[in-house]
Design a protein around this motif. Structure first.
Motif, PDB file in Angstrom:
ATOM      1  N   ILE A  59       0.790 -47.642  19.444  1.00 42.63           N
ATOM      2  CA  ILE A  59       0.721 -48.118  18.059  1.00 42.63           C
ATOM      3  C   ILE A  59       0.353 -46.937  17.165  1.00 42.63           C
ATOM      4  N   GLU A  60      -0.659 -46.208  17.566  1.00 44.84           N
ATOM      5  CA  GLU A  60      -1.182 -45.127  16.737  1.00 44.84           C
ATOM      6  C   GLU A  60      -1.880 -44.089  17.614  1.00 44.84           C
ATOM      7  N   GLY A  61      -1.690 -42.807  17.256  1.00 45.17           N
ATOM      8  CA  GLY A  61      -2.335 -41.754  18.023  1.00 45.17           C
ATOM      9  C   GLY A  61      -1.304 -40.980  18.832  1.00 45.17           C
ATOM     10  N   GLU A  62      -1.795 -40.032  19.626  1.00 46.88           N
ATOM     11  CA  GLU A  62      -0.897 -39.171  20.407  1.00 46.88           C
ATOM     12  C   GLU A  62      -1.315 -39.132  21.868  1.00 46.88           C
ATOM     13  N   ALA A  63      -0.302 -39.096  22.735  1.00 43.47           N
ATOM     14  CA  ALA A  63      -0.555 -38.966  24.168  1.00 43.47           C
ATOM     15  C   ALA A  63       0.279 -37.816  24.700  1.00 43.47           C
ATOM     16  N   GLU A  64      -0.327 -37.002  25.550  1.00 43.33           N
ATOM     17  CA  GLU A  64       0.406 -35.868  26.127  1.00 43.33           C
ATOM     18  C   GLU A  64       0.915 -36.223  27.524  1.00 43.33           C
ATOM     19  N   VAL A  65       2.181 -35.896  27.762  1.00 39.01           N
ATOM     20  CA  VAL A  65       2.792 -36.133  29.068  1.00 39.01           C
ATOM     21  C   VAL A  65       2.826 -34.793  29.801  1.00 39.01           C
ATOM     22  N   THR A  66       2.229 -34.731  30.984  1.00 42.01           N
ATOM     23  CA  THR A  66       2.225 -33.482  31.758  1.00 42.01           C
ATOM     24  C   THR A  66       2.701 -33.755  33.185  1.00 42.01           C
ATOM     25  N   ARG A  67       3.266 -32.731  33.795  1.00 43.90           N
ATOM     26  CA  ARG A  67       3.660 -32.824  35.203  1.00 43.90           C
ATOM     27  C   ARG A  67       3.207 -31.544  35.886  1.00 43.90           C
ATOM     28  N   ARG A  68       2.549 -31.701  36.992  1.00 48.88           N
ATOM     29  CA  ARG A  68       1.936 -30.552  37.692  1.00 48.88           C
ATOM     30  C   ARG A  68       1.154 -29.685  36.717  1.00 48.88           C
ATOM     31  N   GLY A  69       0.464 -30.329  35.802  1.00 44.82           N
ATOM     32  CA  GLY A  69      -0.407 -29.623  34.864  1.00 44.82           C
ATOM     33  C   GLY A  69       0.315 -28.982  33.692  1.00 44.82           C
ATOM     34  N   LYS A  70       1.648 -29.103  33.648  1.00 44.58           N
ATOM     35  CA  LYS A  70       2.407 -28.456  32.558  1.00 44.58           C
ATOM     36  C   LYS A  70       2.853 -29.482  31.525  1.00 44.58           C
ATOM     37  N   HIS A  71       2.805 -29.069  30.251  1.00 41.36           N
ATOM     38  CA  HIS A  71       3.182 -29.962  29.155  1.00 41.36           C
ATOM     39  C   HIS A  71       4.665 -30.328  29.231  1.00 41.36           C
ATOM     40  N   LEU A  72       4.948 -31.630  29.121  1.00 50.01           N
ATOM     41  CA  LEU A  72       6.343 -32.088  29.087  1.00 50.01           C
ATOM     42  C   LEU A  72       6.720 -32.610  27.705  1.00 50.01           C
ATOM     43  N   ALA A  73       5.838 -33.407  27.122  1.00 49.69           N
ATOM     44  CA  ALA A  73       6.152 -34.048  25.841  1.00 49.69           C
ATOM     45  C   ALA A  73       4.870 -34.590  25.220  1.00 49.69           C
ATOM     46  N   THR A  74       4.985 -34.892  23.913  1.00 45.32           N
ATOM     47  CA  THR A  74       3.906 -35.617  23.242  1.00 45.32           C
ATOM     48  C   THR A  74       4.493 -36.918  22.719  1.00 45.32           C
ATOM     49  N   ASP A  75       3.908 -38.041  23.098  1.00 40.15           N
ATOM     50  CA  ASP A  75       4.365 -39.358  22.628  1.00 40.15           C
ATOM     51  C   ASP A  75       3.470 -39.822  21.495  1.00 40.15           C
ATOM     52  N   ARG A  76       4.114 -40.405  20.459  1.00 43.53           N
ATOM     53  CA  ARG A  76       3.354 -40.849  19.280  1.00 43.53           C
ATOM     54  C   ARG A  76       3.625 -42.314  18.982  1.00 43.53           C
ATOM     55  N   GLY A  77       3.054 -42.760  17.845  1.00 37.97           N
ATOM     56  CA  GLY A  77       3.226 -44.157  17.428  1.00 37.97           C
ATOM     57  C   GLY A  77       4.674 -44.608  17.495  1.00 37.97           C
ATOM     58  N   GLY A  78       4.922 -45.778  18.065  1.00 38.54           N
ATOM     59  CA  GLY A  78       6.276 -46.330  18.167  1.00 38.54           C
ATOM     60  C   GLY A  78       6.962 -45.963  19.474  1.00 38.54           C
ATOM     61  N   GLU A  79       6.418 -44.947  20.185  1.00 40.33           N
ATOM     62  CA  GLU A  79       7.047 -44.545  21.448  1.00 40.33           C
ATOM     63  C   GLU A  79       6.384 -45.277  22.618  1.00 40.33           C
TER      64      GLU A  79
END
Ligand code: CMP
Length: 144
Positions: A59-79
């Motif tokens: 709904i609101e805010g940011e979440a970081e997606v990582t794999r084996r400790g490496k950044h993959l993506a940042t998901d935000r509101g609506g995702e």
């Protein structure tokens, strides 16, 4: 903790692109089965390698997606995230961590399947995101 009244929840669900094709009645039904949650920054919501039991819609805010400790993506509101493990009964392919205070809706695996069974347009959006994510995973030499 319940964060929304039913009506406010329907309005919040309506603003999420994944659910834009649902009728008012379908949104109201969805509002009854989704849990609304708020977590602080740093909370881990999916752990790479663990079996998944939930689907998340931010709904609101940011979440970081990582794999084996490496950044993959940042998901935000609506995702949304968590679909891969639920579609395939497989371990989570990545870790998802709140990087700000995060508000989101959660669906159980069973309710997620039910939603897709009954709403082909929602299913198509989930599958499109899944395809994009699988492509991103397979193209990144650091994470493949
Ligand atoms: P799942 O494997 O169930 O749990 C981790 C989630 O991270 C995964 O589902 C996807 O929803 C999400 N994810 C994986 N790869 C990406 C990516 N490249 N971009 C955004 N989200 C991703």
């Amino acid at each position: 903790m319940k964060l929304f009244a039913q009506n406010t929840k329907v309005e919040a669900l309506k603003r999420i692109p994944l659910f834009e094709d649902l009728s008012r009645k379908e949104l109201a039904d969805l509002a009854k089965i989704t849990e609304d949650v708020e977590v602080p920054e740093g909370k881990v919501l999916c752990k790479e390698g663990e079996i998944g039991r939930e689907f998340f819609v931010i709904i609101e805010g940011e979440a970081e997606v990582t794999r084996r400790g490496k950044h993959l993506a940042t998901d935000r509101g609506g995702e949304f995230f968590g679909e891969i493990s639920l579609l395939e009964h497989s371990p989570r392919v990545a870790t998802v961590t709140a990087v700000t205070p995060l508000r989101f809706f959660v669906l159980t695996s069973q309710d997620f399947r039910h939603l897709l069974d009954n709403n082909p347009k929602v299913e198509r959006k989930v599958l499109q995101a899944l395809a994009r994510r699988v492509l991103a995973l397979s193209k990144d030499p650091a994470t493949a």
